[in-house]
Design a protein around this motif. Structure first.
Motif, PDB file in Angstrom:
ATOM      1  N   SER A  17       0.781  -0.780   0.044  1.00 28.85           N
ATOM      2  CA  SER A  17      -0.009  -0.248   0.089  1.00 28.85           C
ATOM      3  C   SER A  17       1.054   1.266  -0.048  1.00 28.85           C
ATOM      4  CB  SER A  17      -0.851  -0.336   1.539  1.00 28.85           C
ATOM      5  OG  SER A  17      -1.721  -1.492   1.319  1.00 28.85           O
ATOM      6  N   LEU A  20       2.499   1.661  -3.210  1.00 33.55           N
ATOM      7  CA  LEU A  20       1.385   2.424  -4.275  1.00 33.55           C
ATOM      8  C   LEU A  20       1.170   3.803  -3.667  1.00 33.55           C
ATOM      9  CD1 LEU A  20      -1.106  -0.672  -4.455  1.00 33.55           C
ATOM     10  CD2 LEU A  20       0.490   0.176  -6.032  1.00 33.55           C
ATOM     11  N   ARG A  24       2.888   7.641  -6.354  1.00 34.70           N
ATOM     12  CA  ARG A  24       2.086   8.907  -7.277  1.00 34.70           C
ATOM     13  C   ARG A  24       3.019  10.215  -6.754  1.00 34.70           C
ATOM     14  NH1 ARG A  24      -1.729   7.726  -9.554  1.00 34.70           N
ATOM     15  NH2 ARG A  24      -2.826   5.112  -9.529  1.00 34.70           N
ATOM     16  N   TYR A 270      -3.508  -8.158  -7.462  1.00 31.14           N
ATOM     17  CA  TYR A 270      -3.311  -6.848  -7.340  1.00 31.14           C
ATOM     18  C   TYR A 270      -3.733  -5.924  -8.779  1.00 31.14           C
ATOM     19  CZ  TYR A 270      -1.908  -2.132  -7.831  1.00 31.14           C
ATOM     20  OH  TYR A 270      -1.745  -0.559  -8.567  1.00 31.14           O
ATOM     21  N   LYS A 274      -6.998  -4.807  -9.323  1.00 32.48           N
ATOM     22  CA  LYS A 274      -6.969  -2.747 -10.208  1.00 32.48           C
ATOM     23  C   LYS A 274      -7.724  -2.894 -11.344  1.00 32.48           C
ATOM     24  CE  LYS A 274      -3.332  -1.647 -12.649  1.00 32.48           C
ATOM     25  NZ  LYS A 274      -1.612  -1.492 -12.852  1.00 32.48           N
ATOM     26  N   VAL A 278     -10.299  -0.956  -9.284  1.00 31.81           N
ATOM     27  CA  VAL A 278      -9.910   0.058  -9.413  1.00 31.81           C
ATOM     28  C   VAL A 278      -9.945   1.296 -10.796  1.00 31.81           C
ATOM     29  CG1 VAL A 278      -7.258   2.053  -9.287  1.00 31.81           C
ATOM     30  CG2 VAL A 278      -7.808  -0.733  -7.177  1.00 31.81           C
ATOM     31  N   SER A 282     -12.809   4.161 -10.607  1.00 32.63           N
ATOM     32  CA  SER A 282     -11.744   5.937 -11.263  1.00 32.63           C
ATOM     33  C   SER A 282     -12.455   6.560 -11.773  1.00 32.63           C
ATOM     34  CB  SER A 282     -10.213   5.166 -10.922  1.00 32.63           C
ATOM     35  OG  SER A 282      -9.842   5.266  -9.585  1.00 32.63           O
ATOM     36  N   ARG A 289      -8.301   7.541  -6.059  1.00 28.83           N
ATOM     37  CA  ARG A 289      -8.262   6.293  -6.612  1.00 28.83           C
ATOM     38  C   ARG A 289      -6.860   6.192  -5.894  1.00 28.83           C
ATOM     39  NH1 ARG A 289      -5.406   4.465 -11.337  1.00 28.83           N
ATOM     40  NH2 ARG A 289      -3.899   3.168 -11.651  1.00 28.83           N
ATOM     41  N   TRP A 290      -6.109   6.968  -5.128  1.00 30.05           N
ATOM     42  CA  TRP A 290      -4.494   6.542  -4.083  1.00 30.05           C
ATOM     43  C   TRP A 290      -5.520   5.237  -3.069  1.00 30.05           C
ATOM     44  CZ3 TRP A 290      -5.175   7.848   0.755  1.00 30.05           C
ATOM     45  CH2 TRP A 290      -6.237   8.418   1.342  1.00 30.05           C
ATOM     46  N   ARG A 292      -8.349   3.848  -3.268  1.00 31.09           N
ATOM     47  CA  ARG A 292      -9.022   2.634  -3.742  1.00 31.09           C
ATOM     48  C   ARG A 292      -7.259   1.529  -3.859  1.00 31.09           C
ATOM     49  NH1 ARG A 292     -12.968   5.374  -5.669  1.00 31.09           N
ATOM     50  NH2 ARG A 292     -11.755   6.504  -7.290  1.00 31.09           N
ATOM     51  N   ASP A 293      -6.238   2.383  -4.413  1.00 31.89           N
ATOM     52  CA  ASP A 293      -4.750   1.637  -4.417  1.00 31.89           C
ATOM     53  C   ASP A 293      -3.848   0.823  -3.802  1.00 31.89           C
ATOM     54  OD1 ASP A 293      -4.343   1.758  -7.945  1.00 31.89           O
ATOM     55  OD2 ASP A 293      -3.779   3.640  -7.372  1.00 31.89           O
ATOM     56  N   GLY A 297      -3.534  -2.782  -2.920  1.00 27.41           N
ATOM     57  CA  GLY A 297      -2.287  -3.358  -2.516  1.00 27.41           C
ATOM     58  C   GLY A 297      -2.547  -4.035  -1.087  1.00 27.41           C
TER      59      GLY A 297
END
Length: 322
Positions: A17, A20, A24, A270, A274, A278, A282, A289-290, A292-293, A297
């Motif tokens: 997590s 991910l 970003r 993952y 995704k 995800v 999104s 989005r972050w 859900r990532d 993860g």
């Protein structure tokens, strides 16, 4: 009552997590890597005039210019993405190791206990804090763990990202919908995508596993109370067996046996979450989005850790038996 499997799942979930999330937050670093690799940051150059031997001037063909630079740019893009993921995963590894150090120490003590006995979370915690040093023993080996995990995890994710971007198009060109011989696809692109993830994860972990063994051996020796300090652990182990002490018999192979299936399970899970949750969610709500990532993860890391926990127990026993 908590057990080593639960603690392993917590560690794995937080690590993936954080990776991910960190991936970003490094656009500036990505730009620096792009500049270093000549990847589209510099201003466009005008067409160059080529002067042949006869003295005439001929303008460079736009088509020729495009074809000569497309291949290097693709390779450069893969290198840039790999370097960005190396930085993000190294930062995520240091953060997760620091945050979960007490749980990692308890997990190691639970897995190290001999005689067919088992320790619960609280019992293992009491055993650790009863040593000289008290609560600080829960953070034994943190420095070694954080410093050692940054290059190894960074190396793994960097190699994984690079291999994924290089292997995928080649598989499609040989067996998929983009075959160069224009024949029908031998295999669907979905299956080739899965194969790309498996191959990339296996290559990344094969390379990174060798770098993980020394710091894992030192860290676990500190966590089990075998040595009171990092300096004493390093000096004593070197005097006892030299470099061999940091690579115990079976230590590298069991590290690979644990890490490669774990990476394959985690990354396949993952990628599936995704693609099917995800990305679809999104479209309507890109701002979260972050989050859900991180959920994807965490779920993938927990599943991968649960499935490979038996190998983790064997790894701990082998690497702490010296």
């Amino acid at each position: 009552m908590s057990n080593p499997i639960t603690l392993s799942r917590m560690k794995a979930a937080l690590l993936l997590s954080l990776f991910l999330l960190c991936s970003r937050t490094v656009p500036a670093s990505a730009r620096l890597f792009s500049i270093a690799n000549g990847n589209g940051i510099h201003p466009a150059k005008p067409n160059v005039l080529h002067i042949p031997r006869g003295g005439r001037t001929s303008k460079a063909s736009p088509t020729a210019s495009t074809t000569t630079t497309s291949a290097p740019k693709k390779s450069s893009s893969a290198v840039t993405e790999g370097l960005k993921n190396t930085l993000a995963s190294g930062l995520a590894a240091a953060c997760s190791k620091t945050m979960l150090a007490p749980f990692d120490t308890i997990k190691t003590v639970q897995q190290h206990v001999a005689g067919g006995k088992s320790l619960g979370l609280l019992e293992a915690g009491r055993q650790i804090t009863s040593r000289p040093g008290g609560v600080s023993n829960l953070y034994a080996g943190l420095g070694v763990s954080a410093l050692g995990s940054m290059p190894s995890v960074g190396l793994y994710f960097g190699v994984y990202s690079y291999c994924k971007r290089m292997i995928g198009p080649r598989l499609k060109g040989c067996l998929g919908s983009e075959r160069v011989d224009k024949k029908d696809a031998f295999c669907s692109d979905g299956k080739l995508h899965t194969l790309t993830i498996i191959c990339s994860a296996a290559i990344g972990n094969t390379i990174a596993s060798c770098s993980r063994v020394p710091y894992e051996v030192v860290k676990q020796s500190l966590q089990t109370g075998k040595y009171p300090s990092t300096f004493q652990a390093l000096s004593s182990m070197w005097k006892q067996g030299g470099m061999r002490s940091f690579f115990p018999l079976g230590g590298v192979s069991i590290q690979m046996v644990r890490d490669i299936p774990y990476a394959i399970c985690t990354l396949l899970t993952y990628e599936y979450i995704k693609d099917n949750w995800v990305l679809k969610k999104s479209v309507d709500d890109p701002n979260n989005r972050w989050l859900r990532d991180m959920v994807a993860g965490g779920t993938a890391g927990g599943i991968g850790s649960y499935l490979t926990n038996p190998f983790d127990v064997i790894k701990t026993r082998l690497q702490t038996s010296g």
